[in-house]
Design a protein around this motif. Sequence first.
Motif, PDB file in Angstrom:
ATOM      1  N   ASN A  74      37.065 -48.655 -13.521  1.00 34.05           N
ATOM      2  CA  ASN A  74      36.157 -47.619 -14.012  1.00 34.05           C
ATOM      3  C   ASN A  74      36.925 -46.481 -14.675  1.00 34.05           C
ATOM      4  O   ASN A  74      36.357 -45.564 -15.222  1.00 34.05           O
ATOM      5  CB  ASN A  74      35.269 -47.082 -12.885  1.00 34.05           C
ATOM      6  CG  ASN A  74      36.077 -46.338 -11.847  1.00 34.05           C
ATOM      7  OD1 ASN A  74      37.302 -46.498 -11.780  1.00 34.05           O
ATOM      8  ND2 ASN A  74      35.422 -45.518 -11.058  1.00 34.05           N
ATOM      9  N   LYS A  75      38.244 -46.579 -14.611  1.00 33.26           N
ATOM     10  CA  LYS A  75      39.072 -45.544 -15.241  1.00 33.26           C
ATOM     11  C   LYS A  75      39.247 -45.862 -16.718  1.00 33.26           C
ATOM     12  O   LYS A  75      39.312 -47.009 -17.119  1.00 33.26           O
ATOM     13  CB  LYS A  75      40.448 -45.500 -14.568  1.00 33.26           C
ATOM     14  CG  LYS A  75      40.377 -45.190 -13.076  1.00 33.26           C
ATOM     15  CD  LYS A  75      40.940 -43.823 -12.799  1.00 33.26           C
ATOM     16  CE  LYS A  75      40.692 -43.328 -11.390  1.00 33.26           C
ATOM     17  NZ  LYS A  75      41.140 -44.217 -10.341  1.00 33.26           N
ATOM     18  N   LYS A  76      39.346 -44.828 -17.497  1.00 38.36           N
ATOM     19  CA  LYS A  76      39.641 -45.002 -18.919  1.00 38.36           C
ATOM     20  C   LYS A  76      41.156 -44.943 -19.078  1.00 38.36           C
ATOM     21  O   LYS A  76      41.785 -43.985 -18.627  1.00 38.36           O
ATOM     22  CB  LYS A  76      38.999 -43.885 -19.731  1.00 38.36           C
ATOM     23  CG  LYS A  76      37.475 -43.880 -19.701  1.00 38.36           C
ATOM     24  CD  LYS A  76      36.963 -42.603 -20.353  1.00 38.36           C
ATOM     25  CE  LYS A  76      35.444 -42.526 -20.323  1.00 38.36           C
ATOM     26  NZ  LYS A  76      34.784 -43.479 -21.218  1.00 38.36           N
ATOM     27  N   ASP A 121      39.783 -40.265 -15.069  1.00 38.74           N
ATOM     28  CA  ASP A 121      38.683 -40.533 -14.150  1.00 38.74           C
ATOM     29  C   ASP A 121      37.406 -39.994 -14.799  1.00 38.74           C
ATOM     30  O   ASP A 121      37.291 -38.788 -15.017  1.00 38.74           O
ATOM     31  CB  ASP A 121      38.971 -39.821 -12.824  1.00 38.74           C
ATOM     32  CG  ASP A 121      37.923 -40.128 -11.779  1.00 38.74           C
ATOM     33  OD1 ASP A 121      36.732 -40.209 -12.155  1.00 38.74           O
ATOM     34  OD2 ASP A 121      38.281 -40.272 -10.612  1.00 38.74           O
ATOM     35  N   PRO A 122      36.458 -40.863 -15.141  1.00 37.08           N
ATOM     36  CA  PRO A 122      35.287 -40.372 -15.889  1.00 37.08           C
ATOM     37  C   PRO A 122      34.429 -39.397 -15.085  1.00 37.08           C
ATOM     38  O   PRO A 122      33.690 -38.609 -15.667  1.00 37.08           O
ATOM     39  CB  PRO A 122      34.507 -41.632 -16.239  1.00 37.08           C
ATOM     40  CG  PRO A 122      35.140 -42.754 -15.517  1.00 37.08           C
ATOM     41  CD  PRO A 122      36.409 -42.297 -14.879  1.00 37.08           C
ATOM     42  N   GLU A 123      34.536 -39.437 -13.759  1.00 37.50           N
ATOM     43  CA  GLU A 123      33.719 -38.501 -12.957  1.00 37.50           C
ATOM     44  C   GLU A 123      34.331 -37.115 -12.898  1.00 37.50           C
ATOM     45  O   GLU A 123      33.658 -36.113 -13.117  1.00 37.50           O
ATOM     46  CB  GLU A 123      33.543 -39.049 -11.539  1.00 37.50           C
ATOM     47  CG  GLU A 123      32.459 -40.105 -11.476  1.00 37.50           C
ATOM     48  CD  GLU A 123      32.196 -40.566 -10.059  1.00 37.50           C
ATOM     49  OE1 GLU A 123      32.363 -39.760  -9.114  1.00 37.50           O
ATOM     50  OE2 GLU A 123      31.850 -41.740  -9.905  1.00 37.50           O
ATOM     51  N   LYS A 152      38.390 -29.449 -20.399  1.00 38.69           N
ATOM     52  CA  LYS A 152      38.390 -29.804 -21.820  1.00 38.69           C
ATOM     53  C   LYS A 152      38.000 -31.262 -22.011  1.00 38.69           C
ATOM     54  O   LYS A 152      37.251 -31.598 -22.933  1.00 38.69           O
ATOM     55  CB  LYS A 152      39.753 -29.522 -22.439  1.00 38.69           C
ATOM     56  CG  LYS A 152      39.984 -28.044 -22.672  1.00 38.69           C
ATOM     57  CD  LYS A 152      41.397 -27.757 -23.095  1.00 38.69           C
ATOM     58  CE  LYS A 152      41.682 -26.266 -22.961  1.00 38.69           C
ATOM     59  NZ  LYS A 152      43.130 -26.014 -22.892  1.00 38.69           N
ATOM     60  N   VAL A 153      38.488 -32.138 -21.140  1.00 39.94           N
ATOM     61  CA  VAL A 153      38.132 -33.558 -21.240  1.00 39.94           C
ATOM     62  C   VAL A 153      36.622 -33.714 -21.086  1.00 39.94           C
ATOM     63  O   VAL A 153      35.966 -34.447 -21.835  1.00 39.94           O
ATOM     64  CB  VAL A 153      38.885 -34.389 -20.186  1.00 39.94           C
ATOM     65  CG1 VAL A 153      38.344 -35.812 -20.131  1.00 39.94           C
ATOM     66  CG2 VAL A 153      40.382 -34.394 -20.482  1.00 39.94           C
ATOM     67  N   TRP A 154      36.060 -33.012 -20.129  1.00 41.25           N
ATOM     68  CA  TRP A 154      34.600 -33.083 -19.899  1.00 41.25           C
ATOM     69  C   TRP A 154      33.850 -32.663 -21.168  1.00 41.25           C
ATOM     70  O   TRP A 154      32.914 -33.314 -21.605  1.00 41.25           O
ATOM     71  CB  TRP A 154      34.209 -32.183 -18.723  1.00 41.25           C
ATOM     72  CG  TRP A 154      32.751 -32.309 -18.391  1.00 41.25           C
ATOM     73  CD1 TRP A 154      32.184 -33.195 -17.530  1.00 41.25           C
ATOM     74  CD2 TRP A 154      31.671 -31.537 -18.963  1.00 41.25           C
ATOM     75  NE1 TRP A 154      30.829 -33.041 -17.519  1.00 41.25           N
ATOM     76  CE2 TRP A 154      30.478 -32.037 -18.388  1.00 41.25           C
ATOM     77  CE3 TRP A 154      31.594 -30.501 -19.898  1.00 41.25           C
ATOM     78  CZ2 TRP A 154      29.218 -31.507 -18.712  1.00 41.25           C
ATOM     79  CZ3 TRP A 154      30.358 -29.990 -20.222  1.00 41.25           C
ATOM     80  CH2 TRP A 154      29.188 -30.493 -19.634  1.00 41.25           C
ATOM     81  N   ARG A 155      34.349 -31.562 -21.760  1.00 42.22           N
ATOM     82  CA  ARG A 155      33.687 -31.057 -22.949  1.00 42.22           C
ATOM     83  C   ARG A 155      33.796 -32.063 -24.108  1.00 42.22           C
ATOM     84  O   ARG A 155      32.837 -32.296 -24.829  1.00 42.22           O
ATOM     85  CB  ARG A 155      34.304 -29.714 -23.342  1.00 42.22           C
ATOM     86  CG  ARG A 155      33.326 -28.836 -24.110  1.00 42.22           C
ATOM     87  CD  ARG A 155      33.892 -27.460 -24.357  1.00 42.22           C
ATOM     88  NE  ARG A 155      34.015 -26.678 -23.133  1.00 42.22           N
ATOM     89  CZ  ARG A 155      34.888 -25.684 -22.992  1.00 42.22           C
ATOM     90  NH1 ARG A 155      35.708 -25.378 -23.967  1.00 42.22           N
ATOM     91  NH2 ARG A 155      34.939 -25.010 -21.869  1.00 42.22           N
ATOM     92  N   TRP A 156      34.956 -32.657 -24.280  1.00 40.52           N
ATOM     93  CA  TRP A 156      35.126 -33.632 -25.365  1.00 40.52           C
ATOM     94  C   TRP A 156      34.218 -34.847 -25.149  1.00 40.52           C
ATOM     95  O   TRP A 156      33.695 -35.415 -26.097  1.00 40.52           O
ATOM     96  CB  TRP A 156      36.591 -34.086 -25.456  1.00 40.52           C
ATOM     97  CG  TRP A 156      37.521 -33.013 -25.954  1.00 40.52           C
ATOM     98  CD1 TRP A 156      37.223 -32.029 -26.859  1.00 40.52           C
ATOM     99  CD2 TRP A 156      38.887 -32.803 -25.578  1.00 40.52           C
ATOM    100  NE1 TRP A 156      38.329 -31.228 -27.064  1.00 40.52           N
ATOM    101  CE2 TRP A 156      39.358 -31.683 -26.302  1.00 40.52           C
ATOM    102  CE3 TRP A 156      39.767 -33.449 -24.708  1.00 40.52           C
ATOM    103  CZ2 TRP A 156      40.672 -31.199 -26.176  1.00 40.52           C
ATOM    104  CZ3 TRP A 156      41.072 -32.978 -24.587  1.00 40.52           C
ATOM    105  CH2 TRP A 156      41.510 -31.861 -25.306  1.00 40.52           C
ATOM    106  N   LEU A 157      34.054 -35.224 -23.870  1.00 41.26           N
ATOM    107  CA  LEU A 157      33.224 -36.395 -23.581  1.00 41.26           C
ATOM    108  C   LEU A 157      31.737 -36.093 -23.665  1.00 41.26           C
ATOM    109  O   LEU A 157      30.940 -36.969 -23.965  1.00 41.26           O
ATOM    110  CB  LEU A 157      33.531 -36.922 -22.165  1.00 41.26           C
ATOM    111  CG  LEU A 157      34.750 -37.829 -22.014  1.00 41.26           C
ATOM    112  CD1 LEU A 157      34.993 -38.110 -20.537  1.00 41.26           C
ATOM    113  CD2 LEU A 157      34.566 -39.133 -22.785  1.00 41.26           C
TER     114      LEU A 157
END
Lengths: 769, 168
Positions: free
Chosen positions: A447-449, A630-632, A759-764
Amino acid sequence: MKTEHTNGIGASIKRLEDKRFLQGQGNYIDDMQLPDMLHAAVLRSPYAHANIIDIEVSAALEQPGIVTILTFADLISVKPIPIRLNPYGSLEPFLQYPLASNRVRYVGDPVALIIAHSRYQAEDILEHILVQYDPLPVNIDTEQKVINPLYNEAKNNVASNFVMQKGDIAAAFEQAEHITKLRFTSGRHSGVPLETRGLIAHYDATQERLKVWGPTKVTHFNRGVLARMLDMGEHQIQMIEPDVGGGFGVRGEFYPEDYLIPYAALILKRPIKWIEDRLENLMACNHSREQVYEMEMALKKDGAILGIKVLLSNDQGGYIRTHGIIVPELSAAIFPGPYHIPNYRCEVRSVLTNKTPAGTYRAPGRYECNTSRERLLDLAASELMIDPVKLRSMNLIQPEDMPYKVGTESLGEDIVYDSGDYPYALQEVVRLSKYEENRINHNPLSNKKTGYGIACFVEKTGLGPFEGARIEIDQTGRVTVSTGAANVGQGLETTLAQIAASVLTVPPDSIRVLHGDTDLIPYGVGSFASRATVMAGSAVYYAAQQIHKKLLMIAAHILKCPIDKLTISDGGIYISENQDNRLTLAQVAQQSSPRNCPPDMEPGLDFTHYFRCNQMTFAHGATIVKVEIDPETCAVIPKHVWIVYDIGKAINPQMVKGQVEGGAVQGLGGALLEEFKYDSNGQLISGSFVDYLLPTATETPIMELKRLDRSPSILNPLQVKGAGECGIAGMGGALANAVADALGDSGKKVDMLPITSEKVWRWLNTNAG
Amino acid sequence: MVQDTKHTSNKTRLVKLTVNGVAYERVVEPRLTLVDFIRGELGITGTHVGCEHGVCGACTVIFDGYPVRSCIMLAVQAHSHSVQTVESMSTGDQLHPIQQAFWENFGLQCGFCTPGFLLTVQDLLSRNPDPTDTEIREELSGNICRCTGYQSIIAAVKQAAIYMRKEE
C-alpha cells in the motif's frame, strides 16, 4: 614496522586523532579553563527589525557577579566585519558591526555584551538590561513589497543583482521544440555542528600579545581581520584552534563574537570565555540555502537541451557577512552541473531580509542549484516521455571533452572541469541500484507508494590559492608536520600523517601533526571548499620530498657513498645492496645538526613548502534514492541510497566513505526535515532541536557507495580531489525526484525542500499544488 | 562553569556523590545542572553539552546504572547517587571493546557526540547483547551525530556486540 603499502597513501588506517576522542580526552573549547577567567553572554535583539531608542544598563550593573557591560557606544573606533571571499565594494553598506548601533535587523542581532564572574550570572543579567526598541515593518520574504527597507542604500532590499551567461539564450528559446518551466524553492538550513561555537581570549600584558582559543577553519585570515579591527599588529595576536566539534562551513567564519570577546579581554586584561548556547547557535550562526529558482529550459523533442534561463533569488538575511555573495554566485556558476548546456543565462538577486544572515554550508549554493536543476530535468523527462536516465545521459559532458570550460565563473576564476567520466558514474549508479529492474518491479500488493530519484553532480573542490606545510625531523628522529589548514573533525591529522609517512616510510602514528595555531607557520588558508587534503596534502607531499632528499644527502655523507646507491625504507636509510649498515632517521638527524653537519651543507631537517594552485579540481558522481510514501500519513521514508563518486585518488578510503555518508545524511536532513521557519513578525520559530529536526539513525536508510578512481586530478601531485561535499551534493535532487516518482501524476507538483508530510498531503490532495 | 564563591548567592546545597567510583563533595547552587557540575566543578570534561535541552544525547551519563541526559538534571538530584562518564570506560591505554569497535569502524569524526554514543551503546549491549540493525537504530535514535551519517556507528555497534560476547 609496516611498509608504505599498508599504512601510507591509499590505506584505510584507523584515525590517529580518535583515541583521545574515544576516551573523553579531546580538548574542545569549553573544556579549557584559565585562572581568573570571566564569562560572557550576548544580549540579542528580540525584534526582527527595530530602531534602538535607548539602552539602560544601570540596573544590570547592580546585579551579582557583574564585571562590565559593553554596548555599541563602548566600542572604540569599531569597524564592520569585512568580507573574506571576493569583497565587492558595493556590499559595504550591508556589513555587520559587532554590536548593533541604532538598528537591529534580525532576531538574535547582538546588542550588548555582558561580562560576569560565571556564565550563569552573565545569563541572569541579560534580562536586567533595558533596551527600548521602536519596531519597524518586517521584511521576511524576498518577493514581498518592501515598505521599510533594511538599508537606505538597498532599494527593494536588493543587495546585489548580477547576470552570468553564455551563448545566445534568446536564440536557444527560438529554436526550442519544447519548454519546461519550474519554480523550485530550497528551505533555510544551517550546518548545525554538534558543538556550538565558543571562544577564550586572553591578553598577556607582559608579552603584549593577545591569545584567542576557539577559532578554526581560517585562523590565519581571521588573525588578520582581528588585528585590523583592533588596530594591532598581526604579530601581536595568536589564534589557536582547539579540537572542534564539526564545521560544515558555518563554523570558524569571523562573527561578531570573534571581535567582542578579544576586545573585552583587551580592556579587562583578564581571560574571558564565551560559549554559545544552542538557541543562540540556531539564530546567530550563519544560515544558508534559502533560494528560489525560476527556471525555463529549452529542449529538442528528443531531449537535447538547448538552453536554460534562471532567475535566482537568494535570501541573504539581515547583513552581508564574510562570504559576501559567494553562495548565490556559486549557485549560478555551478547550475549547469555535469551537463553540456550550450546557452545559459542566470540572473541573481541577493535580497536582504530580517532573518539571521546567510553564509556557506557544505556544498554551498550547489545543494540548492543541483536540486533545482535535477528536478527540472525530471520534469522535462516526464513531459517529453523520455526515461530520466536517458535524458541525463544524452546531455552529460563526455570524457573526451575534458578539460571542459563551462562558460561561467566564480571566485574570479573560470569554471573549468579538469577531469571526469560523467556518463560512467551515472551508468554505475544505475547498475548498482538495479534501477531499471526495480522501477518496473514495484510491488503491486504494497500500500506504500515507492519512488526512485536520480541526481548527477559536479563538486568544486581543492580551492586555492595556496596552503603550506612545514616538516621537521628532530634529533630523536621524530617527524612533525605543521600546517595552516584546520581540523574541523574530518581527520586532517591522519590524512597528512599518511602522506608524510608514504614519502618518509615511517609509520603514520609516529608522526605528529600540528595545525590551527597561527604561530606554527607564517601563512595559512584553512579548511573549507573540500580543500585540505588537496592543498595541505600536496604541500606535505612536497615538503616531505625535500626532507627525503636532504636525508639522503646527509646519509651519503655518513656512509661515504653516492646518493643514488641509497634506499630509504621502513624509516631507515641504507646502501641499496647492503642492508647491514642501516641508519635510523635519528642517526641521520643527529648528523644534520649544526654541530655535526658538514660545513658545505645547510644544517637541519626542516622544510616548509607552499603548494600553490589557482585552479579548482572537480569531483563528480551520481546519486539514486529510493523512498516509500505512506499514503495515510504522507510520511516520506527514505529506504535506500546509492552514491557513485569519483574523487581521483583517495588517501584513506574509509575516511572518504565517512565524508560521503555523513554529507549524504545532512543532505537528507535538508531534503526532508530541517528548516528554519519564521513567523510574519520575523520570529524564529524553530530555535530548538525539537523544532529544527536533525536526522537520527532511524531516519537514515541503508547506503551503498562506490568510489571510482577513473579521473585523477591533474592539478596536484597526489592526484586527489576533495571528498567532503560529494555525499550532500546530489541528495536534495535525488530525494525530490524520488518523491515525485512515488507520487505519480501529482509528482510534477514537487517544487520545494524540505519535503514534509504536510507538503506531500497537499500535493496529493489539492489541484493547485 | 566555574562558580566564583565570592559571588554566588547564599542559597546553596551540599552535593555528595560518586563519579567514576570516586567520592566528591561540593557546595553548589540548586540550579546547577549535573553536566555543568561534572565538567565545571569536577573538571571531568569528557561529557559534552550539545543542546542543553535534552535532545542531542551528547551529555549522556550513566546514573545509578541507567543512561540519563545530564544537561536536564540538576546536580542536587545526584546527591548520594553514582554517576559514570566516558572516562570510566577505558583503563589507561586499554580501550573498552565498544571504544575499540568505534575506532576500527570509523564510528566518529569530530568526536563531540562520541562519549554520549559510547555510553548509550554500553547500556544497550548490557541489556541486549545481540541487537538487530533495527534495534540498534531505535536505541541510537536519541543521540545525534552530525558527521558520520550513522552507517559507521551502526557497524561499530555490531562489532562491539561481537567483541563483548567473546569477552564473556
